[in-house]
Design a protein around this motif. Structure first.
Motif, mmCIF file in Angstrom:
data_model
loop_
_atom_site.group_PDB
_atom_site.id
_atom_site.type_symbol
_atom_site.label_atom_id
_atom_site.label_comp_id
_atom_site.label_asym_id
_atom_site.label_seq_id
_atom_site.Cartn_x
_atom_site.Cartn_y
_atom_site.Cartn_z
ATOM 1 N N UNK A 150 0.699 -1.264 -0.045
ATOM 2 C CA UNK A 150 0.016 0.064 -0.028
ATOM 3 C C UNK A 150 0.899 1.292 -0.045
ATOM 4 N N UNK A 151 1.894 1.333 0.760
ATOM 5 C CA UNK A 151 2.741 2.299 0.794
ATOM 6 C C UNK A 151 3.548 2.446 -0.701
ATOM 7 N N UNK A 152 3.834 1.409 -1.225
ATOM 8 C CA UNK A 152 4.610 1.503 -2.295
ATOM 9 C C UNK A 152 3.732 2.368 -3.488
ATOM 10 N N UNK A 153 2.327 2.091 -3.467
ATOM 11 C CA UNK A 153 1.579 2.554 -4.494
ATOM 12 C C UNK A 153 1.065 3.987 -4.230
ATOM 13 N N UNK A 154 1.618 4.588 -2.953
ATOM 14 C CA UNK A 154 1.320 6.037 -2.497
ATOM 15 C C UNK A 154 0.152 6.467 -1.507
ATOM 16 N N UNK A 155 -0.134 5.297 -0.938
ATOM 17 C CA UNK A 155 -1.296 5.540 0.140
ATOM 18 C C UNK A 155 -0.804 6.026 1.286
ATOM 19 N N UNK A 156 -1.109 7.127 2.008
ATOM 20 C CA UNK A 156 -0.686 7.596 3.065
ATOM 21 C C UNK A 156 -1.127 6.778 4.558
ATOM 22 N N UNK A 157 -0.227 7.450 5.553
ATOM 23 C CA UNK A 157 -0.523 6.320 6.839
ATOM 24 C C UNK A 157 -1.898 6.428 7.520
ATOM 25 N N UNK A 158 -2.612 7.381 7.077
ATOM 26 C CA UNK A 158 -3.816 7.471 7.901
ATOM 27 C C UNK A 158 -4.757 6.315 7.071
ATOM 28 N N UNK A 159 -4.542 6.516 5.753
ATOM 29 C CA UNK A 159 -5.273 5.492 5.079
ATOM 30 C C UNK A 159 -5.087 3.912 5.340
ATOM 31 N N UNK A 160 -3.762 3.964 5.419
ATOM 32 C CA UNK A 160 -3.301 2.532 5.659
ATOM 33 C C UNK A 160 -3.991 1.822 6.970
ATOM 34 N N UNK A 161 -3.696 2.816 7.842
ATOM 35 C CA UNK A 161 -3.990 2.363 9.237
ATOM 36 C C UNK A 161 -5.543 2.078 9.408
ATOM 37 N N UNK A 162 -6.386 2.974 8.676
ATOM 38 C CA UNK A 162 -7.736 2.755 8.758
ATOM 39 C C UNK A 162 -7.873 1.081 7.961
ATOM 40 N N UNK A 163 -7.294 0.730 7.066
ATOM 41 C CA UNK A 163 -7.393 -0.513 6.401
ATOM 42 C C UNK A 163 -6.898 -1.636 7.385
#
Length: 299
Positions: free
Chosen positions: A256-269
């Motif tokens: 998810x980080x590689x495709x540019x998703x930020x930490x807040x979005x990843x945290x939610x997922x």
């Protein structure tokens, strides 16, 4: 008259860990936390060799010996689990001061935390090799493929994966719900159509039983069974990278980080209680991606 020799109390040497386990259960701890904490408590009590198990010296000796076999990240978990154990013992009047309160926590460096995941993310080709070694002629092979697909598409912890039931799958929305994640967090994870197909084929072929994923006896699949399955498949596929349920969770974060998703979005997922937890998950991946971007700028 000869004086009596006062013996030190040995209350902890014969103390049933069962009481500690029941206390954790009644407090609502997750099954994987209970299993690990009671295992470490038993391991510690079996290692004291006649010393007072409630003494700081005995605990320090145990941790010092463990430090020669395990990484500091694991040693930190030992410290946390024994702290819980002695806190329970104090509450029952079985010991005085908690010896862990006098022993500093191990502090793994950022390098040590990153080193275990620096090879992530797994590649699509590597994942295809894992799928390729699953058997195709029985329901257990279909189970193995379904497990791999779920681990690839979701950030589920091992305990969350094994606690799933068929009712947790939303077929229309292609989502799987975690109803009791770490710290009581509830969240949903999206799955791909190909993952949904793998789950559907497995459910048609499998025997009746409790839980979503079953072992070869038709009972609930265990954490140990899951770990052994991944190790067996990785060996068959000729993987050189480590393979475990938790590394698949790290892998999700890294992808998810590689495709540019930020930490807040990843945290939610990922079902994190706070965004802070997310920051340390893929620092090596972020650094590697940044270097690649910088390299392209210099060409």
């Amino acid at each position: 008259m000869p004086s009596k020799t006062l013996e030190r109390p040995r209350y902890l040497e014969t103390m049933p860990v069962r009481g500690f386990e029941l206390s954790l259960r009644s407090s609502g701890y997750r099954p994987d936390t209970i299993e690990r904490a009671t295992r470490i408590a038993r391991f510690y009590l079996s290692s004291v060799n006649g010393a007072d198990p409630g003494s700081r010296d005995a605990v320090e000796a145990f941790l010092a010996a463990a430090s020669q076999r395990v990484k500091r990240t694991t040693l930190l978990n030992y410290h946390k689990d024994l702290t819980m154990f002695f806190r329970w013992a104090q509450s029952k009047g079985l010991c005085g001061e908690n010896p862990l309160s006098q022993i500093p926590k191990p502090r793994p460096s950022l390098y040590e935390r990153e080193r275990d995941t620096e090879f992530l993310p797994y590649t699509d080709a590597e994942f295809a090799r894992l799928l390729g070694v699953c058997t195709v002629w029985n329901w257990m092979g279909k189970r193995d493929r379904a497990i791999l697909r779920v681990l690839w598409d979701t950030p589920f912890r091992a305990g969350e994966l094994l606690a799933l039931t068929e009712g947790d799958i939303n077929w229309e929305g292609l989502e799987i719900s975690v109803r009791d994640g770490k710290a009581g967090v509830r969240y949903e994870a999206l799955i791909s159509p190909v993952c949904g197909e793998a789950l559907h084929e497995y459910l048609i072929a499998r025997p009746a039983g409790d839980g979503l994923f079953l072992d070869h006896h038709g009972g609930p699949f265990s954490r140990h069974g899951l770990l052994q399955l991944l190790r067996k498949l990785a060996a068959r596929a000729g993987w050189e990278k480590p393979c475990s349920p938790h590394l698949f969770r790290h892998n999700f974060r890294a992808r998810m980080r590689v495709v540019g998703m930020d930490d807040a979005a990843i945290s939610a997922l990922m079902g994190h209680a706070t965004v802070v937890v997310t920051h340390g998950y893929a620092r090596a991946t972020v650094r590697r991606t940044a270097k690649e971007q910088r390299r392209r700028m210099l060409v």
